[in-house]
Design a protein around this motif. Sequence first.
Motif, PDB file in Angstrom:
ATOM      1  N   THR A 227      30.605  16.533 -21.954  1.00  0.00           N
ATOM      2  CA  THR A 227      31.846  17.161 -21.501  1.00  0.00           C
ATOM      3  C   THR A 227      32.127  18.408 -22.316  1.00  0.00           C
ATOM      4  O   THR A 227      31.981  18.412 -23.542  1.00  0.00           O
ATOM      5  N   TYR A 228      32.534  19.459 -21.635  1.00  0.00           N
ATOM      6  CA  TYR A 228      32.951  20.712 -22.254  1.00  0.00           C
ATOM      7  C   TYR A 228      34.451  20.831 -22.013  1.00  0.00           C
ATOM      8  O   TYR A 228      34.882  21.106 -20.886  1.00  0.00           O
ATOM      9  N   ASP A 229      35.242  20.572 -23.059  1.00  0.00           N
ATOM     10  CA  ASP A 229      36.701  20.578 -22.933  1.00  0.00           C
ATOM     11  C   ASP A 229      37.235  21.984 -22.697  1.00  0.00           C
ATOM     12  O   ASP A 229      36.723  22.966 -23.253  1.00  0.00           O
ATOM     13  N   ASN A 230      38.308  22.052 -21.900  1.00  0.00           N
ATOM     14  CA  ASN A 230      38.989  23.322 -21.612  1.00  0.00           C
ATOM     15  C   ASN A 230      38.007  24.421 -21.228  1.00  0.00           C
ATOM     16  O   ASN A 230      38.021  25.519 -21.786  1.00  0.00           O
ATOM     17  N   ALA A 231      37.143  24.122 -20.274  1.00  0.00           N
ATOM     18  CA  ALA A 231      36.110  25.058 -19.844  1.00  0.00           C
ATOM     19  C   ALA A 231      36.065  25.123 -18.320  1.00  0.00           C
ATOM     20  O   ALA A 231      36.538  24.222 -17.626  1.00  0.00           O
ATOM     21  N   THR A 232      35.499  26.197 -17.815  1.00  0.00           N
ATOM     22  CA  THR A 232      35.261  26.370 -16.379  1.00  0.00           C
ATOM     23  C   THR A 232      33.824  26.850 -16.194  1.00  0.00           C
ATOM     24  O   THR A 232      33.154  27.232 -17.163  1.00  0.00           O
TER      25      THR A 232
ATOM     26  N   ILE B  67       0.809  -1.213   0.000  1.00  0.00           N
ATOM     27  CA  ILE B  67       0.000   0.000   0.000  1.00  0.00           C
ATOM     28  C   ILE B  67       0.847   1.270   0.000  1.00  0.00           C
ATOM     29  O   ILE B  67       0.317   2.362   0.028  1.00  0.00           O
ATOM     30  N   THR B  68       2.147   1.113  -0.031  1.00  0.00           N
ATOM     31  CA  THR B  68       3.019   2.273  -0.103  1.00  0.00           C
ATOM     32  C   THR B  68       2.797   2.971  -1.430  1.00  0.00           C
ATOM     33  O   THR B  68       2.763   2.337  -2.473  1.00  0.00           O
ATOM     34  N   PRO B  69       2.646   4.322  -1.449  1.00  0.00           N
ATOM     35  CA  PRO B  69       2.419   5.016  -2.714  1.00  0.00           C
ATOM     36  C   PRO B  69       3.622   4.900  -3.634  1.00  0.00           C
ATOM     37  O   PRO B  69       4.740   4.686  -3.190  1.00  0.00           O
ATOM     38  N   LYS B  70       3.371   5.083  -4.930  1.00  0.00           N
ATOM     39  CA  LYS B  70       4.411   5.012  -5.948  1.00  0.00           C
ATOM     40  C   LYS B  70       5.523   6.009  -5.618  1.00  0.00           C
ATOM     41  O   LYS B  70       5.254   7.156  -5.282  1.00  0.00           O
ATOM     42  N   ALA B  71       6.764   5.563  -5.690  1.00  0.00           N
ATOM     43  CA  ALA B  71       7.887   6.452  -5.444  1.00  0.00           C
ATOM     44  C   ALA B  71       7.942   7.505  -6.539  1.00  0.00           C
ATOM     45  O   ALA B  71       7.711   7.211  -7.704  1.00  0.00           O
ATOM     46  N   GLN B  72       8.212   8.743  -6.141  1.00  0.00           N
ATOM     47  CA  GLN B  72       8.292   9.804  -7.127  1.00  0.00           C
ATOM     48  C   GLN B  72       9.574   9.667  -7.933  1.00  0.00           C
ATOM     49  O   GLN B  72      10.634   9.403  -7.390  1.00  0.00           O
ATOM     50  N   ALA B  73       9.437   9.832  -9.227  1.00  0.00           N
ATOM     51  CA  ALA B  73      10.591   9.769 -10.110  1.00  0.00           C
ATOM     52  C   ALA B  73      11.364  11.073  -9.980  1.00  0.00           C
ATOM     53  O   ALA B  73      10.852  12.062  -9.480  1.00  0.00           O
ATOM     54  N   ALA B  74      12.581  11.089 -10.439  1.00  0.00           N
ATOM     55  CA  ALA B  74      13.384  12.309 -10.445  1.00  0.00           C
ATOM     56  C   ALA B  74      14.561  12.108 -11.383  1.00  0.00           C
ATOM     57  O   ALA B  74      15.102  11.011 -11.483  1.00  0.00           O
ATOM     58  N   PHE B  75      14.920  13.169 -12.084  1.00  0.00           N
ATOM     59  CA  PHE B  75      16.108  13.148 -12.923  1.00  0.00           C
ATOM     60  C   PHE B  75      17.066  14.178 -12.344  1.00  0.00           C
ATOM     61  O   PHE B  75      16.682  15.330 -12.114  1.00  0.00           O
ATOM     62  N   ILE B  76      18.295  13.756 -12.076  1.00  0.00           N
ATOM     63  CA  ILE B  76      19.283  14.626 -11.423  1.00  0.00           C
ATOM     64  C   ILE B  76      20.517  14.744 -12.299  1.00  0.00           C
ATOM     65  O   ILE B  76      21.069  13.739 -12.763  1.00  0.00           O
ATOM     66  N   VAL B  77      20.942  15.990 -12.526  1.00  0.00           N
ATOM     67  CA  VAL B  77      22.146  16.275 -13.305  1.00  0.00           C
ATOM     68  C   VAL B  77      23.160  16.953 -12.383  1.00  0.00           C
ATOM     69  O   VAL B  77      22.810  17.902 -11.670  1.00  0.00           O
ATOM     70  N   THR B  78      24.381  16.475 -12.386  1.00  0.00           N
ATOM     71  CA  THR B  78      25.458  17.151 -11.665  1.00  0.00           C
ATOM     72  C   THR B  78      26.431  17.719 -12.685  1.00  0.00           C
ATOM     73  O   THR B  78      26.747  17.064 -13.682  1.00  0.00           O
ATOM     74  N   ILE B  79      26.854  18.938 -12.440  1.00  0.00           N
ATOM     75  CA  ILE B  79      27.859  19.585 -13.284  1.00  0.00           C
ATOM     76  C   ILE B  79      29.059  19.868 -12.395  1.00  0.00           C
ATOM     77  O   ILE B  79      28.933  20.544 -11.362  1.00  0.00           O
ATOM     78  N   GLU B  80      30.217  19.323 -12.779  1.00  0.00           N
ATOM     79  CA  GLU B  80      31.421  19.435 -11.969  1.00  0.00           C
ATOM     80  C   GLU B  80      32.604  19.881 -12.811  1.00  0.00           C
ATOM     81  O   GLU B  80      32.656  19.592 -14.006  1.00  0.00           O
ATOM     82  N   GLN B  81      33.551  20.547 -12.145  1.00  0.00           N
ATOM     83  CA  GLN B  81      34.829  20.855 -12.772  1.00  0.00           C
ATOM     84  C   GLN B  81      35.705  19.628 -12.560  1.00  0.00           C
ATOM     85  O   GLN B  81      35.954  19.220 -11.431  1.00  0.00           O
ATOM     86  N   VAL B  82      36.151  18.999 -13.644  1.00  0.00           N
ATOM     87  CA  VAL B  82      37.013  17.821 -13.560  1.00  0.00           C
ATOM     88  C   VAL B  82      38.283  18.148 -14.338  1.00  0.00           C
ATOM     89  O   VAL B  82      38.282  18.126 -15.569  1.00  0.00           O
ATOM     90  N   GLY B  83      39.344  18.486 -13.617  1.00  0.00           N
ATOM     91  CA  GLY B  83      40.569  18.921 -14.280  1.00  0.00           C
ATOM     92  C   GLY B  83      40.293  20.195 -15.055  1.00  0.00           C
ATOM     93  O   GLY B  83      39.739  21.156 -14.533  1.00  0.00           O
ATOM     94  N   SER B  84      40.645  20.192 -16.337  1.00  0.00           N
ATOM     95  CA  SER B  84      40.437  21.395 -17.161  1.00  0.00           C
ATOM     96  C   SER B  84      39.098  21.361 -17.899  1.00  0.00           C
ATOM     97  O   SER B  84      38.845  22.223 -18.740  1.00  0.00           O
TER      98      SER B  84
END
Length: 198
Positions: free
Chosen positions: A138-143, A21-38
């Motif tokens: 990926t966005y190369d050589n970006a900040t 009887i637990t209600p349907k779990a809510q869906a979610a889409f999650i995006v993370t944007i990180e600086q990884v090196g250059s």
Amino acid sequence: MRMVKMTSLGALAVLGASISITPKAQAAFIVTIEQVGSNVVENGSGSIDLTDLTLVSGLEHDSAVMVPSADGIIIGLANPNLPIGVIYAAISGPSNFGSGGFELASSGSGDHVGLFAPTLLVVPQGYASDASLSDSATYDNATFASLGVTPGTYVWTWGSGPDADSFTLNIGVPEPASLALLATGLIGLGLRRRRKAA
């Protein structure tokens, strides 16, 4: 012995009933944007409930792209030659996530998912509501500064009740799971130091 078996069976029955009887779990889409090196790297995952959305078009074909000042972000394949997305309307949220202009990703992979303006959502053609999605770009050589994105958490929502859903954009913000892992590690280190001191 028989009482223990009956109590165990009763507990299992209650657990099974509560799960059903637990209600349907809510869906979610999650995006993370990180600086990884250059480079600046986007990773998205989750699912999207289409129930309370309105189909607008089935001909979306943008590359992986970011337009922070116009609330635009598409994650997935870079430079597709064929229409690969479907556009839905009826979401609400922030009107921008920075001051940057149009910027194509250097590379991308996975499902074609994103936002246009504060009201439009893009999903892959043929997408079945609540199916798993995963993508990256990926966005190369970006900040963050060169792309004009403002660090923070941005959330767009739609639907109500069991069909409520969200698209979350975390820019330079660790995911909750990463924070929980970090907290667990710090607690472990604290307990270890305390034990050595004793």
